[in-house]
Design a protein around this motif. Structure first.
Motif, short mmCIF file in Angstrom:
data_model
loop_
_atom_site.label_atom_id
_atom_site.label_comp_id
_atom_site.label_asym_id
_atom_site.label_seq_id
_atom_site.Cartn_x
_atom_site.Cartn_y
_atom_site.Cartn_z
N PHE A 236 0.86 -1.42 -0.17
CA PHE A 236 0.00 -0.13 -0.26
C PHE A 236 0.81 1.05 0.39
O PHE A 236 0.35 1.83 -0.22
N ALA A 237 2.13 1.20 1.23
CA ALA A 237 3.06 1.92 0.98
C ALA A 237 4.02 2.80 -0.73
O ALA A 237 3.42 4.08 -1.09
N ALA A 238 4.16 1.16 -0.42
CA ALA A 238 4.93 1.81 -2.61
C ALA A 238 3.88 2.58 -3.11
O ALA A 238 3.91 3.25 -4.21
N HIS A 239 2.47 2.03 -3.29
CA HIS A 239 1.28 2.43 -4.43
C HIS A 239 1.11 4.51 -4.10
O HIS A 239 0.90 4.68 -4.87
N LEU A 240 1.13 4.52 -2.97
CA LEU A 240 1.12 6.04 -2.27
C LEU A 240 1.97 6.52 -2.98
O LEU A 240 1.74 7.85 -3.61
N MET A 241 3.40 5.83 -3.04
CA MET A 241 4.22 6.61 -3.63
C MET A 241 4.15 7.18 -5.20
O MET A 241 4.89 7.98 -5.76
N PHE A 242 3.08 6.09 -6.29
CA PHE A 242 3.08 6.52 -7.28
C PHE A 242 1.76 7.72 -7.38
O PHE A 242 1.77 7.93 -8.15
N GLN A 243 0.88 7.10 -6.24
CA GLN A 243 -0.38 8.12 -6.80
C GLN A 243 -1.03 9.56 -5.83
O GLN A 243 -1.62 9.57 -6.69
N THR A 244 0.20 9.20 -5.07
CA THR A 244 -0.03 10.80 -4.67
C THR A 244 1.15 12.30 -4.92
O THR A 244 2.53 11.23 -4.46
N TYR A 245 0.70 13.39 -4.91
CA TYR A 245 1.57 13.90 -5.84
C TYR A 245 2.20 14.77 -4.41
O TYR A 245 3.36 15.40 -3.72
N TYR A 246 1.89 14.04 -3.16
CA TYR A 246 2.01 15.06 -1.74
C TYR A 246 2.97 14.09 -0.75
O TYR A 246 4.00 15.05 0.37
N ALA A 275 14.72 17.17 -1.85
CA ALA A 275 15.64 18.37 -2.68
C ALA A 275 14.89 18.39 -4.78
O ALA A 275 14.35 19.01 -5.12
N THR A 276 14.52 16.82 -4.89
CA THR A 276 13.91 16.93 -6.24
C THR A 276 11.95 17.31 -6.31
O THR A 276 12.15 17.22 -7.69
N LYS A 277 11.59 17.78 -4.88
CA LYS A 277 11.06 18.43 -5.02
C LYS A 277 10.10 19.11 -4.25
O LYS A 277 9.09 19.37 -4.60
N ILE A 278 11.36 19.85 -3.58
CA ILE A 278 11.17 20.96 -2.97
C ILE A 278 12.02 22.28 -3.47
O ILE A 278 12.99 22.35 -3.36
N PRO A 279 11.74 22.54 -4.87
CA PRO A 279 13.11 23.42 -5.29
C PRO A 279 13.06 24.83 -4.20
O PRO A 279 14.49 24.90 -4.36
N GLU A 280 12.95 25.19 -3.19
CA GLU A 280 13.12 26.51 -2.52
C GLU A 280 13.89 25.43 -1.47
O GLU A 280 15.14 26.36 -1.11
N TYR A 281 13.92 24.21 -0.80
CA TYR A 281 14.93 23.44 -0.17
C TYR A 281 16.09 23.34 -0.66
O TYR A 281 17.24 22.79 -0.50
N ARG A 282 16.06 23.29 -2.24
CA ARG A 282 16.64 22.27 -3.05
C ARG A 282 17.96 23.37 -3.07
O ARG A 282 18.95 23.06 -3.48
N GLU A 283 17.43 24.74 -3.52
CA GLU A 283 18.38 25.55 -3.43
C GLU A 283 19.36 25.79 -2.59
O GLU A 283 20.63 26.21 -2.53
N ALA A 284 18.13 26.26 -0.73
CA ALA A 284 18.64 26.00 -0.10
C ALA A 284 19.76 25.46 0.40
O ALA A 284 21.42 25.76 0.47
N LEU A 285 19.91 23.86 -0.38
CA LEU A 285 20.99 22.56 0.35
C LEU A 285 21.91 23.03 -0.84
O LEU A 285 22.60 22.44 -0.83
N TYR A 286 21.60 23.64 -2.26
CA TYR A 286 23.07 23.71 -3.52
C TYR A 286 23.84 24.58 -2.19
O TYR A 286 25.02 24.83 -2.54
N ARG A 287 23.04 25.51 -1.82
CA ARG A 287 24.15 26.95 -1.25
C ARG A 287 25.10 26.53 -0.29
O ARG A 287 26.04 26.57 -0.49
N LYS A 288 24.08 25.82 0.74
CA LYS A 288 24.58 24.98 1.71
C LYS A 288 26.07 23.94 1.40
O LYS A 288 26.94 24.15 1.46
N HIS A 335 -1.22 25.86 0.59
CA HIS A 335 -1.00 25.19 -0.55
C HIS A 335 -0.27 24.38 -0.69
O HIS A 335 -0.37 23.31 -1.17
N HIS A 336 0.80 24.64 0.18
CA HIS A 336 1.74 23.53 0.04
C HIS A 336 1.92 23.03 1.53
O HIS A 336 2.24 23.73 2.48
N LYS A 337 1.56 21.85 1.33
CA LYS A 337 1.99 20.80 2.85
C LYS A 337 2.57 19.66 1.97
O LYS A 337 1.62 18.85 1.07
N TYR A 338 3.58 19.02 2.89
CA TYR A 338 4.25 17.27 2.12
C TYR A 338 3.85 16.63 3.53
O TYR A 338 3.31 16.73 4.43
#
Length: 399
Positions: A236-246, A275-288, A335-338
């Motif tokens: 069930f958890a594996a299918h959630l990875m395919f079925q949900t955007y959040y 980092a692959t899903k949240i652009p704002e975090y990816r930018e911060a991690l990249y700078r770090k 509108h942003h929850k993950y």
């Protein structure tokens, strides 16, 4: 390879969306592309509108097309990743039946608008989201320099299987962080169902419960799905990875995978997936990482994070804070929850008794817009550690 030494390409794209112009351009390019040496066509393209006729079993045809193809090219747009949808099914089946390296994705719209499931979006895509800025409506043509550059990147990735992902920030982070192969477990769970033609019980009632928990701003931050062995928690958890955007990150623990159960590898895996899903975090991690090692993303860099920086037992709490929680924005708008998903937490506990406490203490430092789904056998130490959380026992008899 296809007949006449042609490489067979399965092309997945939304036929009835606003990206039809670039979709057709990609199709025509692949169909017409010829080898400079032999002057022969290199690719043989499989598309559903040409291969599936009225009355055909479309799922069976798609499975055959994917299985017989050498590479899969999937165009990502709001329309193509919608659920339910034919393109979404094609993406899931592609990841199930083919190695992820052979699935190449092309981003056609802003990544914030394309809410692709985590299982789909964890490789670097070819970014063509600016195609409208490079298209002339009057002449019905693309900017030649732009289109040539993008097609050169695509062709190289298709012809060279070792080119796992396109160049970009996600590619650089993958090479440097070198996360464990976290994707094998969820893919194998879904793949086994399709390989054996098993009937997967979707448990729509459970998906509805989880969606309601996710949408409720007053719900507990942690949702625990527990049950004995064989109740279908991991499937069930594996299918959630395919079925949900959040769901933006997911770790599937296994007792035999001691590498993934190490604290530092959990941190690296979560950091990369977020980092692959949240652009704002990816930018911060990249700078770090640039601050820590200015040349980490250089083509000549042959090292990785743990070779550059030595960490000792006990440093993991600081590492989690520096690479993850300190870099996440405190607020993200309504509108942003993950969600972060952790499957088989009991398996991780069997490898390291401190894992549950480690995760719990670090979860407390996440912003309120991040929630967590954990699955486990009914281990008292796990449910006690996480304290107040929404719990649901999964019974194999309830479909």
């Amino acid at each position: 390879m296809a007949d006449n030494n042609q490489m067979k390409i399965f092309l997945s794209y939304g036929r009835e969306d606003e990206n039809s112009i670039i979709n057709e351009a990609l199709l025509n390019y692949l169909k017409k592309y010829k080898s400079k040496e032999t002057k022969n066509k290199v690719f043989k393209v499989w598309i559903d509108k040409e291969k599936i006729k009225t009355g055909d079993d479309w799922r069976s045809k798609i499975v055959s097309g994917i299985s017989e193809s050498d590479r899969i090219v999937a165009c990502l747009s709001k329309h193509s990743v919608r659920n339910p949808g034919v393109c979404r099914t094609e993406l899931e089946l592609s990841l199930c039946f083919r190695e992820p390296n052979n699935v190449k994705t092309i981003l056609l719209e802003d990544e914030n608008d394309v809410q692709a499931p985590a299982a789909i979006s964890q490789n670097q895509w070819l970014d063509m989201s600016d195609w409208k800025n490079n298209y002339n409506k009057d002449t019905n043509t693309f900017n030649k320099k732009w289109f040539k550059k993008k097609m050169k990147q695509l062709t190289k990735a298709l012809k060279n299987p070792r080119d796992k992902i396109f160049q970009g920030e996600i590619s650089a982070l993958y090479s440097y962080l070198n996360p464990p192969t976290y994707s094998k477990r969820p893919l194998s769970l879904v793949r086994n169902i399709n390989d054996n033609n098993d009937i997967y019980i979707e448990r729509k009632w459970l998906i509805e419960k989880i969606n309601n928990w996710f949408e409720n701003p007053n719900s507990n931050q942690v949702f625990c799905l527990y049950g004995s062995q064989g109740t279908g928690k991991s499937t069930f958890a594996a299918h959630l990875m395919f079925q949900t955007y959040y769901i933006v990150a997911g770790i599937f623990f296994e007792f035999n995978d001691k590498k993934l159960c190490r604290k530092k590898n959990i941190i690296i895996t979560l950091a990369y997936q977020l980092a692959t899903k949240i652009p704002e975090y990816r930018e911060a991690l990249y700078r770090k990482l640039k601050d820590m090692n200015p040349s980490f993303d250089s083509k000549d860099n042959n090292t990785n994070f743990f070779k550059d920086f030595e960490f000792h037992d006990g440093d993991e709490y600081n590492l989690f804070r520096e690479l993850i929680t300190d870099l996440l924005p405190a607020e993200f708008g309504n509108h942003h929850k993950y969600v972060i998903l952790l499957d088989a937490l009991d398996e991780a506990y069997q490898n390291d008794k401190e894992i549950v406490e480690f995760l719990y203490e670090n979860f407390k430092n996440f912003p309120s817009w991040m929630k967590f789904i954990i699955t486990s056998r009914p281990e008292y130490r796990i449910t006690k550690q996480f304290g107040t959380m929404q719990k649901l026992e999964l019974d194999s008899k309830k479909k």
